[in-house]
Write an enzyme that holds these catalytic residues in place. Sequence first.
Site, PDB file in Angstrom:
ATOM      1  CG  HIS A  18      -0.627  -0.040   2.493  1.00  0.00           C
ATOM      2  ND1 HIS A  18       0.179   1.053   3.537  1.00  0.00           N
ATOM      3  CD2 HIS A  18      -0.380  -0.926   3.577  1.00  0.00           C
ATOM      4  CE1 HIS A  18       0.591   0.227   4.645  1.00  0.00           C
ATOM      5  NE2 HIS A  18       0.055  -0.476   4.766  1.00  0.00           N
ATOM      6  CG  HIS A  21       4.104  -1.699   2.520  1.00  0.00           C
ATOM      7  ND1 HIS A  21       3.045  -2.086   2.480  1.00  0.00           N
ATOM      8  CD2 HIS A  21       4.704  -2.102   3.998  1.00  0.00           C
ATOM      9  CE1 HIS A  21       2.633  -2.306   2.925  1.00  0.00           C
ATOM     10  NE2 HIS A  21       2.951  -2.244   3.941  1.00  0.00           N
ATOM     11  CB  CYS A 127       2.563  -7.875  18.712  1.00  0.00           C
ATOM     12  SG  CYS A 127       1.342  -7.523  16.821  1.00  0.00           S
ATOM     13  CB  CYS A 130       4.986  -6.156  15.717  1.00  0.00           C
ATOM     14  SG  CYS A 130       3.390  -4.594  15.853  1.00  0.00           S
ATOM     15  CB  CYS A 145      -0.771  -4.516  18.997  1.00  0.00           C
ATOM     16  SG  CYS A 145       1.238  -4.044  18.500  1.00  0.00           S
ATOM     17  CG  HIS A 148      -0.711  -4.269  14.329  1.00  0.00           C
ATOM     18  ND1 HIS A 148       0.937  -4.728  14.807  1.00  0.00           N
ATOM     19  CD2 HIS A 148      -0.630  -4.529  13.568  1.00  0.00           C
ATOM     20  CE1 HIS A 148       1.530  -4.806  13.383  1.00  0.00           C
ATOM     21  NE2 HIS A 148       0.854  -5.021  12.513  1.00  0.00           N
ATOM     22  CE  LYS A 296       2.704   0.981  10.021  1.00  0.00           C
ATOM     23  NZ  LYS A 296       2.480  -0.531  11.186  1.00  0.00           N
ATOM     24  CE  LYS A 299      -3.480  -3.433   0.700  1.00  0.00           C
ATOM     25  NZ  LYS A 299      -3.877  -3.623  -0.601  1.00  0.00           N
TER      26      LYS A 299
HETATM   27  N1  MSP Z   1       9.291  -7.257   7.509  1.00  0.00           N
HETATM   28  C1  MSP Z   1       8.992  -6.106   8.607  1.00  0.00           C
HETATM   29  C2  MSP Z   1      10.675  -5.356   7.765  1.00  0.00           C
HETATM   30  C3  MSP Z   1      11.874  -6.009   8.237  1.00  0.00           C
HETATM   31  S1  MSP Z   1      13.022  -4.636   7.119  1.00  0.00           S
HETATM   32  C4  MSP Z   1      14.413  -6.289   7.859  1.00  0.00           C
HETATM   33  C5  MSP Z   1       8.125  -5.461   8.037  1.00  0.00           C
HETATM   34  N2  MSP Z   1       7.632  -5.162   7.192  1.00  0.00           N
HETATM   35  S2  MSP Z   1       6.224  -4.097   6.971  1.00  0.00           S
HETATM   36  O1  MSP Z   1       5.928  -4.940   5.357  1.00  0.00           O
HETATM   37  O2  MSP Z   1       4.869  -4.060   7.494  1.00  0.00           O
HETATM   38  O3  MSP Z   1       6.961  -2.732   7.052  1.00  0.00           O
HETATM   39  C6  MSP Z   1       7.604  -2.705   6.061  1.00  0.00           C
HETATM   40  C7  MSP Z   1       7.581  -1.247   5.686  1.00  0.00           C
HETATM   41  O4  MSP Z   1       6.847  -0.329   5.911  1.00  0.00           O
HETATM   42  C8  MSP Z   1       7.774  -0.095   7.693  1.00  0.00           C
HETATM   43  O5  MSP Z   1       9.022   0.217   7.713  1.00  0.00           O
HETATM   44  C9  MSP Z   1       7.421  -0.056   7.696  1.00  0.00           C
HETATM   45  O6  MSP Z   1       6.877   1.585   8.817  1.00  0.00           O
HETATM   46  C10 MSP Z   1       5.889   0.749   6.729  1.00  0.00           C
HETATM   47  N3  MSP Z   1       4.953   0.861   6.497  1.00  0.00           N
HETATM   48  C11 MSP Z   1       3.917  -0.208   7.068  1.00  0.00           C
HETATM   49  N4  MSP Z   1       2.719   0.788   6.975  1.00  0.00           N
HETATM   50  C12 MSP Z   1       2.988   2.154   6.887  1.00  0.00           C
HETATM   51  C13 MSP Z   1       3.216   3.676   7.074  1.00  0.00           C
HETATM   52  N5  MSP Z   1       1.473   3.587   6.896  1.00  0.00           N
HETATM   53  N6  MSP Z   1       3.352   4.888   6.585  1.00  0.00           N
HETATM   54  C14 MSP Z   1       4.173   4.505   6.346  1.00  0.00           C
HETATM   55  N7  MSP Z   1       5.443   3.368   6.338  1.00  0.00           N
HETATM   56  C15 MSP Z   1       4.187   2.244   6.561  1.00  0.00           C
HETATM   57  O7  MSP Z   1       7.644  -4.392   9.205  1.00  0.00           O
END
Ligand code: MSP
Length: 514
Positions: A18, A21, A127, A130, A145, A148, A296, A299
């Site tokens: 989304h 990411h 969690c 996380c 959490c 979440h 935040k 999905k």
């Molecule tokens: N797999 C772990 C990261 C491992 S790195 C060695 C993870 N994955 S994640 O897919 O959940 O999240 C990846 C990144 O996306 C994180 O840095 C997280 O902060 C970011 N984001 C997820 N939702 C977000 C927003 N709404 N806004 C900005 N970034 C966000 O965590």
Amino acid sequence: MAAYYVTTPIYYVNDAPHLGHAYTTVAGDVLTRWHRQRGEDVWFLTGTDEHGQKIMRTADANGVTPQEWADKLVAEAWRPLWEHLEIANDDFIRTTEPRHTQRVQEFVQDLYDKGEIYKGSYTGPYCVGCEEFKSPGELLEGDLCPIHKRPVEWLEEDNYFFKLSEYGPRLLEFYENNPTFIQPASARNEVVQFVKSGLQDLSISRSSFDWGIPIPWDGKHVIYVWVDALLNYATAVGYGSDQEKFDRVWPADVHLVGKDILRFHAVIWPAMLMAQGLPLPGRVFANGWLMVGGEKMSKSNLTGISPRQLTEHFGVDAYRYYFLRAIPFGQDGSFSWEDFSARYTSELANDFGNLASRVAAMVGKYFDGKLPAPAAETPEISGALATAVTNADRAIGDDLDFAGGLAHIFDFVRKVNLYLSEQEPWKVAKDDSPEGRAKLATILYTAAEALRGVAVLLNPVMPATAEKLWVSLGAEEHLGPLAKQRIAEAGTWGRLPEGATVTKGEILFPRLES
Ligand code: MSP
């Protein structure tokens, strides 16, 4: 000198990407494109995090194996999106690849042999969203959490532990000696406080499920997904397999992370590297969250907007521009269609796009599309360009202040607009005398040369648009490919030669459909 190495987090493949990411990945892409245009050796890594309970459960719920699920999401969602957004990563690592799993096992075995790992038992909250062990004190309403807002699970397992608690003093000393290691400052303070309050040993294995990399000396355990995931930054650049590459690329200069995963990167990861005697990364930069309704975007909360919904409407380049321009990097920010539309129209279409098309149209009309030589110097514009280049280079290239850097560039664009409205070339054009023609030549050369600089500066952010502008100015023909232009040269006045063929290309930012 080692390469300028930038990483994004590796994303969980439980779901499709989304905006949140894509935000970090676009930032990393702009940063690395910028450094490539400085002429540096650059390495940009992204990838996917494929082990752990979260993915296992999603795969189960969809009636496929975790590997099948990961393969599908990577092929159908993650890779195609990065391609669509023009992300120029040098590698894409998946944590299920043997080049990663084998090295992770070796790393952990090594720590075990060194006495850094022992067997114990873990009891406490976890969690799965996380994939993180929580401390009871941080839970909301007893068992939620804080990220979440859903109940945590209670674990009671025999686990292997890494002696993280012993690293507190060394970490604090490292933060002290490297004040820019954690950015922004608020993130740094949070981590320092956290470490000062005392570190617990870290459980680095799980035994209640099997979707992970087996602990080499005890097959009943899989390696904790975060220990596995963090190592991607090293395994992807040859750790334990290609020493030459590892020496060239490691350590990372910048780990870009969301603020929710800061502690993993600023506490656990450096401690893991210290335990192995490996060089530590240069900087961990925590970006804020994209928010929806004060929460935040995610999905799982059904607030995840797909980047394609926006690129269909605004185009890829405007998308890459918008989030970096609108939200100071490091802070949270909200997205709204209204704000995006407003910035698109005023900054991209009116200020920038119109300037480019007016200048090309006037060179076409008054000089048959051949760029005239200037008859006089225009230090107010050439000087402003040089200043914009210096400021944008520091802001974007050094400070990761994308919003500030773009503001410098667009202030310059507005200055050129102001120059044209003051000089009124359309009136000067009515004066056929040699003085009138000379004046008109100076004005149009100045505007076109200013745009040449803007094209170079905007190339890392909006590569397709910058390329169109570059070609329309006739710059490609005389100065070569845009990607080869150095940032430093962007501010060198007078690079566009007299006689360059200026053509009116397609409109850079077409009017939005309502
Ligand atoms: N797999 C772990 C990261 C491992 S790195 C060695 C993870 N994955 S994640 O897919 O959940 O999240 C990846 C990144 O996306 C994180 O840095 C997280 O902060 C970011 N984001 C997820 N939702 C977000 C927003 N709404 N806004 C900005 N970034 C966000 O965590």
